[in-house]
Scaffold this active site. Structure first.
Site, PDB file in Angstrom:
ATOM      1  N   GLU A   1       0.795  -1.077   0.026  1.00 45.24           N
ATOM      2  CA  GLU A   1      -0.070  -0.010   0.028  1.00 45.24           C
ATOM      3  C   GLU A   1       0.853   1.201   0.031  1.00 45.24           C
ATOM      4  OE1 GLU A   1      -2.453  -3.244   1.938  1.00 45.24           O
ATOM      5  OE2 GLU A   1      -0.578  -2.654   1.867  1.00 45.24           O
TER       6      GLU A   1
ATOM      7  N   LYS B   1       3.447  -8.438  -6.074  1.00 45.35           N
ATOM      8  CA  LYS B   1       4.405  -9.022  -5.610  1.00 45.35           C
ATOM      9  C   LYS B   1       4.284 -10.441  -6.326  1.00 45.35           C
ATOM     10  CE  LYS B   1       5.792  -8.197  -1.537  1.00 45.35           C
ATOM     11  NZ  LYS B   1       5.861  -8.012  -0.030  1.00 45.35           N
TER      12      LYS B   1
END
Length: 121
Positions: free
Chosen positions: A75, A100
């Site tokens: 975030e 990711k």
């Protein structure tokens, strides 16, 4: 805004981001998508780069963020990427997706990620 946008897809970069010690000890791969909201009226007529967002410069700015200061959370990394994209005065809003590719979970997962949208104030 009428929905004009520049799309950058599957930008692959390497950085050191994550909460766990093993994530912070070595670089890992990330994939990033960006939707840059840009008024394209002038550029459509002038055919001049000066009248639109320079996506090459935005990509370079995003690469500097990913290669730079480590973030614990995706975030936070995504917000820093959004700030870098909004530094181009032609960009009025940006949607950033960060994935990711090797998340530290004990399951077979292709990726984990976040998506956020930020608008110039």
């Amino acid at each position: 805004m009428k929905g004009d946008r520049i799309e950058i897809r599957t930008l692959r970069l390497v950085g050191v981001h994550g909460l766990l010690p093993e994530e912070r000890s070595r670089p890992q791969p990330f994939e990033i998508d960006l939707d840059l909201e840009v008024d394209m009226d002038r550029a459509a007529v002038s055919d001049a780069l000066a009248d639109t967002a320079d996506y090459g410069a935005v990509i370079d700015a995003v690469a500097a963020v990913v290669a730079g200061e480590p973030h614990h959370l995706l975030e936070s990394l995504a917000a820093a990427i959004a700030d870098a994209a909004l530094a181009d005065a032609h960009v009025t809003s940006v949607t950033v997706a960060v994935r990711k590719l090797r998340p530290p979970v004990p399951r077979d997962v292709g990726s984990t990620g976040v998506r956020l949208t930020r608008t110039r104030l």
